[in-house]
Design an enzyme around this catalytic site. Structure first.
Site, PDB file in Angstrom:
ATOM      1  N   CYS A 112       0.575  -1.196  -0.113  1.00 40.48           N
ATOM      2  CA  CYS A 112      -0.044  -0.066  -0.087  1.00 40.48           C
ATOM      3  C   CYS A 112       0.825   1.326   0.011  1.00 40.48           C
ATOM      4  O   CYS A 112       1.622   1.604   0.897  1.00 40.48           O
ATOM      5  CB  CYS A 112      -0.739   0.196   1.222  1.00 40.48           C
ATOM      6  SG  CYS A 112      -1.690   1.464   1.379  1.00 40.48           S
ATOM      7  N   GLY A 126       5.557  -8.616   7.234  1.00 42.22           N
ATOM      8  CA  GLY A 126       6.996  -8.522   7.223  1.00 42.22           C
ATOM      9  C   GLY A 126       7.277  -6.986   7.866  1.00 42.22           C
ATOM     10  O   GLY A 126       6.490  -6.317   8.057  1.00 42.22           O
ATOM     11  N   ASP A 127       8.599  -6.829   7.362  1.00 38.96           N
ATOM     12  CA  ASP A 127       9.384  -5.512   8.031  1.00 38.96           C
ATOM     13  C   ASP A 127       8.207  -4.199   7.534  1.00 38.96           C
ATOM     14  O   ASP A 127       8.087  -3.417   8.218  1.00 38.96           O
ATOM     15  CB  ASP A 127      10.578  -5.523   7.242  1.00 38.96           C
ATOM     16  CG  ASP A 127      11.415  -4.273   7.703  1.00 38.96           C
ATOM     17  OD1 ASP A 127      11.498  -4.413   8.939  1.00 38.96           O
ATOM     18  OD2 ASP A 127      11.895  -3.391   7.169  1.00 38.96           O
ATOM     19  N   SER A 178       5.023  -4.284   6.694  1.00 35.54           N
ATOM     20  CA  SER A 178       3.707  -3.911   7.501  1.00 35.54           C
ATOM     21  C   SER A 178       3.792  -3.437   8.817  1.00 35.54           C
ATOM     22  O   SER A 178       3.067  -2.787   9.429  1.00 35.54           O
ATOM     23  CB  SER A 178       3.304  -5.281   7.470  1.00 35.54           C
ATOM     24  OG  SER A 178       3.005  -5.881   6.126  1.00 35.54           O
ATOM     25  N   ILE A 229       7.940 -15.467   4.891  1.00 38.23           N
ATOM     26  CA  ILE A 229       8.713 -16.660   4.642  1.00 38.23           C
ATOM     27  C   ILE A 229      10.272 -16.246   4.739  1.00 38.23           C
ATOM     28  O   ILE A 229      10.969 -17.146   4.968  1.00 38.23           O
ATOM     29  CB  ILE A 229       8.490 -17.318   3.156  1.00 38.23           C
ATOM     30  CG1 ILE A 229       8.805 -16.231   2.069  1.00 38.23           C
ATOM     31  CG2 ILE A 229       6.858 -17.595   3.119  1.00 38.23           C
ATOM     32  CD1 ILE A 229       8.832 -17.152   0.585  1.00 38.23           C
ATOM     33  N   ASP A 230      10.594 -15.048   4.627  1.00 38.24           N
ATOM     34  CA  ASP A 230      12.229 -14.746   4.667  1.00 38.24           C
ATOM     35  C   ASP A 230      12.718 -15.106   5.758  1.00 38.24           C
ATOM     36  O   ASP A 230      13.823 -15.155   5.909  1.00 38.24           O
ATOM     37  CB  ASP A 230      12.341 -13.100   4.194  1.00 38.24           C
ATOM     38  CG  ASP A 230      11.702 -13.076   2.932  1.00 38.24           C
ATOM     39  OD1 ASP A 230      11.429 -13.922   2.218  1.00 38.24           O
ATOM     40  OD2 ASP A 230      11.451 -11.806   2.575  1.00 38.24           O
ATOM     41  N   ARG A 289      23.451 -34.839 -13.385  1.00 42.48           N
ATOM     42  CA  ARG A 289      23.719 -33.419 -13.505  1.00 42.48           C
ATOM     43  C   ARG A 289      23.860 -32.587 -12.449  1.00 42.48           C
ATOM     44  O   ARG A 289      23.828 -33.197 -11.277  1.00 42.48           O
ATOM     45  CB  ARG A 289      22.342 -32.885 -14.480  1.00 42.48           C
ATOM     46  CG  ARG A 289      22.090 -33.232 -15.480  1.00 42.48           C
ATOM     47  CD  ARG A 289      20.922 -32.636 -16.069  1.00 42.48           C
ATOM     48  NE  ARG A 289      20.619 -33.239 -17.438  1.00 42.48           N
ATOM     49  CZ  ARG A 289      19.539 -32.938 -17.966  1.00 42.48           C
ATOM     50  NH1 ARG A 289      18.407 -32.755 -17.314  1.00 42.48           N
ATOM     51  NH2 ARG A 289      19.363 -33.277 -19.445  1.00 42.48           N
TER      52      ARG A 289
HETATM   53  O1  F6P Z   1       9.077 -11.138   1.377  1.00 42.50           O
HETATM   54  C1  F6P Z   1       8.371 -12.385   0.780  1.00 42.50           C
HETATM   55  C2  F6P Z   1       9.204 -12.607  -0.512  1.00 42.50           C
HETATM   56  O2  F6P Z   1       8.550 -13.820  -0.824  1.00 42.50           O
HETATM   57  C3  F6P Z   1      10.387 -12.760  -0.786  1.00 42.50           C
HETATM   58  O3  F6P Z   1      11.196 -13.854  -0.574  1.00 42.50           O
HETATM   59  C4  F6P Z   1      10.331 -12.204  -2.331  1.00 42.50           C
HETATM   60  O4  F6P Z   1      11.650 -11.536  -2.666  1.00 42.50           O
HETATM   61  C5  F6P Z   1       9.286 -11.432  -2.459  1.00 42.50           C
HETATM   62  O5  F6P Z   1       8.435 -11.550  -1.287  1.00 42.50           O
HETATM   63  C6  F6P Z   1       8.477 -11.409  -3.717  1.00 42.50           C
HETATM   64  O6  F6P Z   1       7.525 -10.676  -3.614  1.00 42.50           O
HETATM   65  P1  F6P Z   1       6.497 -10.147  -4.878  1.00 42.50           P
HETATM   66  O7  F6P Z   1       5.377 -11.365  -4.661  1.00 42.50           O
HETATM   67  O8  F6P Z   1       5.948  -8.889  -4.721  1.00 42.50           O
HETATM   68  O9  F6P Z   1       7.091 -10.429  -6.251  1.00 42.50           O
END
Ligand code: F6P
Length: 316
Positions: A58, A87-88, A90, A111-112, A147
């Protein structure tokens, strides 16, 4: 996030509150997308990935007047307190709302796993389970065709997903932002493996270092004719965010959601719920936002002891 919204709703209802969900993230406040949530609305949501409320990035919340406008709209709608999951970005928005004297708590949802103040965030375990499942499947081709695979995983500027998935899939190399990779060592590690008659190898590259494509190019330039295996690239992409919530995540989100409602009811505000050494706790936004979360030291030690090539720690 769905199990968290469900837990918040059910805990609120059990404690005599009226609960509203805001659709589309902060944007939904400005667009008046507040929907009453009852037990029926959250029924079955413990099993669903993503968020049924939908979300967005947003721009208005980042404008100077954005947070004050959001608080005014919440008050007009007689909403007494807010729980933000994210995350950060929000939680930075939540911190601005707190500075305006409006009751708000945060739940770590990314998820990060890059949020300071919690050992783990909601979604990390489900993402990792999806990632290892997919890597296991790539390994079938790696082994059958003898591979080397480069697999790019998400994580923004954190190497947590890459490191943990390397450890738990028996892969050989983790290329992560917290460590500087050395292509000579990477190739030496893979060649040693070939000499020991292993017929395949896997390198996990965190997107925060470079794209898997660029890593392949670097490998080709540096390796020239010294590396005798075909190399292929797999970019996992957004499937990493779509896995069915694992048992661990369902429980974590449920515990965090309940904790947040009870804390908000007791007058707590301006902080994020975290899980630290198995215990739920609150940490003020200003103690966590903007702080760099390190990788767990036992995880990097573990990787090294397993013979995984991770490079040298980057000085911070
Ligand atoms: O912050 C979560 C995340 O999935 C990151 O791992 C990734 O870089 C990003 O969001 C992807 O964001 P978007 O869905 O906006 O491409």
């Amino acid at each position: 996030m769905n199990p968290a919204v469900r837990a918040i709703t059910r805990t609120g209802l059990s404690n005599g509150l009226e609960v509203y969900g805001i659709e589309n993230g902060y944007q939904g406040i400005f667009d008046n997308q507040l929907i009453p949530l009852g037990a029926l609305e959250v029924s079955g949501k413990i099993r669903d990935s993503g968020t049924f409320l939908s979300t967005s990035r947003c721009a208005r919340m980042r404008e100077e007047k954005g947070p004050a406008d959001a608080v005014a709209i919440l008050r007009q709608n007689k909403i007494d307190g807010l729980i933000v999951i994210g995350g950060d970005g929000s939680l930075t928005g939540a911190s601005k709302i707190d500075q305006l004297g409006y009751p708000v708590l945060g739940l770590p949802g990314t998820i990060d796993n890059d949020l300071y103040g919690t050992d783990i965030a909601i979604g990390v375990d489900s993402a990792l389970n999806t990632i290892i499942h997919l890597i296991d499947m790539v390994k079938a081709t790696a082994a059958s065709h003898r591979r080397c695979f480069v697999i790019e995983v998400m994580g923004r500027s954190s190497g947590y997903l890459a490191l943990m998935s390397t450890v738990t899939t028996g892969s050989q190399v983790a290329v992560i932002p917290e460590y500087r990779y050395n292509m000579e060592n990477v190739l030496a590690n893979l060649n040693r493996r070939m000499e020991r008659k292993h017929n395949n190898s896997v390198i996990i590259v965190a997107e925060g270092v470079c794209s898997g494509h660029d890593f392949m190019k670097h490998m080709a330039e540096a390796g020239r004719d010294r590396f005798h295996q075909e190399v292929r690239l797999t970019v996992l992409g957004h499937v990493q965010r779509g896995g069915v919530p694992t048992h661990y995540d369902r429980l974590l989100a449920t515990r965090m959601g309940e904790f947040a409602v009870l804390a908000l009811m007791h007058g707590e505000t301006g902080s994020m719920v975290g899980l630290v050494q198995g215990k739920m706790q609150l940490r003020d936004f200003d103690q966590i936002l903007g702080k760099k979360k390190s990788l767990p030291s036992d995880a990097t030690r573990l990787a090294r002891n397993l013979g995984i090539e991770i490079g040298d720690a980057v000085e911070t």
